[in-house]
Write an enzyme that holds these catalytic residues in place. Structure first.
Site, PDB file in Angstrom:
ATOM      1  N   PRO A 156      -4.527  -9.378  -8.634  1.00 18.56           N
ATOM      2  CA  PRO A 156      -3.350  -9.201  -7.779  1.00 18.56           C
ATOM      3  C   PRO A 156      -2.465  -8.096  -8.328  1.00 18.56           C
ATOM      4  O   PRO A 156      -2.367  -7.925  -9.550  1.00 18.56           O
ATOM      5  CB  PRO A 156      -2.645 -10.562  -7.836  1.00 18.56           C
ATOM      6  CG  PRO A 156      -3.175 -11.235  -9.052  1.00 18.56           C
ATOM      7  CD  PRO A 156      -4.530 -10.672  -9.331  1.00 18.56           C
ATOM      8  N   LYS A 157      -1.866  -7.327  -7.449  1.00 16.08           N
ATOM      9  CA  LYS A 157      -0.962  -6.250  -7.863  1.00 16.08           C
ATOM     10  C   LYS A 157       0.439  -6.852  -7.994  1.00 16.08           C
ATOM     11  O   LYS A 157       1.140  -7.055  -7.008  1.00 16.08           O
ATOM     12  CB  LYS A 157      -0.979  -5.120  -6.840  1.00 16.08           C
ATOM     13  CG  LYS A 157      -0.214  -3.875  -7.272  1.00 16.08           C
ATOM     14  CD  LYS A 157      -0.413  -2.759  -6.262  1.00 16.08           C
ATOM     15  CE  LYS A 157       0.317  -1.511  -6.692  1.00 16.08           C
ATOM     16  NZ  LYS A 157       1.786  -1.697  -6.695  1.00 16.08           N
ATOM     17  N   VAL A 158       0.826  -7.148  -9.210  1.00 15.47           N
ATOM     18  CA  VAL A 158       2.073  -7.856  -9.476  1.00 15.47           C
ATOM     19  C   VAL A 158       3.259  -6.971  -9.121  1.00 15.47           C
ATOM     20  O   VAL A 158       3.302  -5.787  -9.481  1.00 15.47           O
ATOM     21  CB  VAL A 158       2.139  -8.292 -10.946  1.00 15.47           C
ATOM     22  CG1 VAL A 158       3.425  -9.056 -11.225  1.00 15.47           C
ATOM     23  CG2 VAL A 158       0.923  -9.153 -11.295  1.00 15.47           C
TER      24      VAL A 158
END
Length: 595
Positions: A156-158
């Site tokens: 996931p792209k935080v």
């Protein structure tokens, strides 16, 4: 069919108008972006410029967008403020890249540098690279095809604030903000108070970690909750002189790069977990196909996560040595954002549609864009008054969002067209509830809308006859008033393209069935203003002559009918054309007391 009452078109070149009259450092949401020349930048791969524009005009438009991006970047990196939604920014950046290639397609566009700050005093041991953000499945598919047999990771792209942590001899020595990717601010004092970041490691080897400081959000669902300004909140906390203990507990850390760590990806994950950075392994999966990438993207978009995320990151598990990294997106990693809540679109023209009751609805035709994984090519501007308030004109670049998660709407003009044509509104008195009862010049659209309503279930319920059928009849010159279909024969109908004997007989049967509908159905089909169902039968049971003579006050005697609706009903029953049609109703639809 939409009748174009206003069509002030604009040349649109890749989104700018000239009016004619893996371990990698995910960039912050408005970071630099360099698209490989083989990447499909805007989802189409088209780098051509439109005819009728000069190089000077194209250069002017490119420069204007460059200045706008610089304003957004300055606010984002220096003040921690997001002036526009991510989707708007990302679309603007893709348009900037596309426009650059339009100007000179022989070279790949250079990255627009991340703004530097006077407070960026510390040099990163290894450059923070940023990420290319690919716009759609097709671009992701092309990127995957170029990775050959590499082992690929997905994470996931935080959504947070990028930072570099420098450990020497097991001690947290320095924490550096992303800055421009080469230099950043000294955040050591604030970061050292964050309990999720260990101050001591169980190794004396040098450790340099790049990652995201994120706002802790237990059970956060991105599809449901959105970004909730998570990044801005973290940036605000870190910009304080002192980070309190309670504030420090709100911040987590996700390590997405270890530039001086083990070369093998699996070993990096194992050692990161041992060192106390378990999030990385917990949210890293291996993928090989686009279908798997899409499944994980959808999963994390709807899953309960401890942080906000705005997309997914795909990277090679093995990457070049950190000393080769540069402050620009690498070829070995990319990001694919979640469906955009907002995006930037170019208005190509504005058409004004005319509804059955004469309502004018301005519709903006757009250079097609993706919004929530759908292509949007037009959007209603609501009423003429709302159009005036928004002040949308051809060539403008506007932000789009989804109202109620389904209907596209214009939020505001983000980048006005240059030059900008005057806003000219149509004549609001040209159309009303009783205009275009017959086919006269300028009436085709409202007339067709009336026919469609007449034949619908709400009207005379003509089975198998819809908008396309009525348009064919009108275009063939067979129907020029609302009741002209009553005189048509099967032979006439068979002259229409695609209408054979069977279909013609079906239409004739539908016409004959319509003739037998009740008088009230005929009133509704011909456009009678709505009457509450509770009183409709009682209000309309009187002879036709009585209905013609009833005053506004007389209509108001029925519950739910006010002065305005009463006046509309008086106008309907007093209209000469309507009156003639009502007088010609078939015997089965007339009441016994008439005439």
């Amino acid at each position: 069919m939409i009748a174009t009452l206003i069509r002030a078109t604009a040349f649109v070149c890749l989104g700018l108008s000239v009016t004619a009259h893996a371990d990698t450092a995910p960039s912050s949401k408005m970071g630099s972006s360099k698209i490989d020349s083989s990447t499909v930048v805007a989802g189409t791969g088209d780098t051509s410029c439109p005819p009728g524009t000069t190089r000077a005009q194209r250069q002017h438009a490119y420069d204007a967008l460059s200045r706008q991006l610089q304003v957004w970047d300055d606010a984002y990196y220096r003040q921690g403020e997001r002036l526009v939604e991510d989707g708007v920014y990302d679309q603007a950046k893709r348009r900037w890249q596309h426009w650059r290639q339009c100007l000179d397609p022989t070279i790949a566009p250079p990255p627009q540098p991340t703004p530097a700050s006077a407070r960026d005093e510390l040099t990163h041991p290894f450059a923070q690279t940023g990420l290319d953000k690919l716009p759609d499945r097709q671009a992701v598919r092309h990127w995957l095809a170029r990775q050959s047999d590499q082992t690929l990771w997905i994470q996931p792209k935080v959504d947070g604030v990028a930072v570099t942590l420098v450990y020497r001899k097991g001690q947290l020595e320095t924490a550096i903000s992303r800055g421009d990717g080469v230099k950043g601010q000294d955040w050591t004092r604030q970061v050292s108070r964050i309990e999720s970041i260990p101050r001591h490691l169980t190794t004396d080897e040098p450790v340099t970690l790049q990652g995201e400081l994120y706002l802790r959000l237990p059970n956060h669902v991105q599809a449901r909750d959105g970004g909730v300004s998570a990044r801005s909140q973290v940036a605000g906390l870190l910009n304080r002189q002192t980070l309190s203990e309670s504030a420090a507990r709100k911040i987590g850390f996700f390590a997405w790069a270890w530039p001086d760590g083990p070369w093998k990806g699996a070993e990096r994950l194992r050692q990161l977990t041992q060192l106390g950075f378990a999030d990385t392994a917990n949210y890293t999966r291996t993928v090989t196909r686009l279908s798997e990438v899409a499944q994980w993207r959808d999963h994390w978009y709807h899953a309960r996560l401890p942080f906000a995320s705005d997309g997914i990151v795909i990277k090679r598990s093995e990457r070049p040595s950190g000393d080769r990294w540069q402050a620009e997106p690498p070829s070995w990693a990319m990001a694919w954002k979640y469906p955009a809540a907002q995006t930037l679109a170019v208005v190509e023209a504005i058409d004004v549609s005319v509804g059955r009751t004469g309502r004018l609805t301005p519709v903006a035709r757009l250079d097609p864009v993706q919004l929530d994984d759908r292509e949007v090519s037009s959007v209603s501007l609501g009423s003429l008054a709302n159009w005036q308030t928004l002040d949308v004109r051809p060539g403008d670049q506007v932000s789009l969002s989804l109202a109620g998660a389904t209907i596209p709407r214009v939020e505001q003009v983000v980048i006005p067209a240059t030059p900008r044509e005057p806003l000219e509104l149509p004549d609001v008195d040209r159309y009303d509830a009783l205009s275009c009862l017959t086919l006269t010049p300028g009436c085709r659209e409202q007339f067709l809308a009336r026919l469609t309503w007449l034949g619908s279930e709400e009207g005379l319920d003509m089975d198998g006859i819809g908008p396309a059928s009525w348009a064919a009849l009108v275009d063939a010159g067979l129907v020029d008033d609302l009741l002209a279909w009553r005189q048509l024969s099967a032979d006439q109908l068979q002259q229409l393209p695609g209408v054979d004997e069977v279909r013609a007989r079906h239409w004739i049967h539908a016409f004959q069935a319509a003739n037998a509908r009740s008088r009230t159905q005929w009133f509704v089909a011909l456009g009678m203003p709505p009457i509450p169902e509770a009183v409709r039968d009682k209000a309309l049971e009187a002879p036709l002559a009585t209905l013609r003579e009833r005053t506004t006050a007389g209509w108001q005697a029925f519950a739910g009918i006010g002065a305005i609706r009463g006046a509309q009903l008086v106008a309907f029953f007093h209209d000469a054309t309507i009156d003639a049609w009502l007088s010609s109703l078939p015997a089965s639809s007339a009441d016994d007391t008439d005439g």
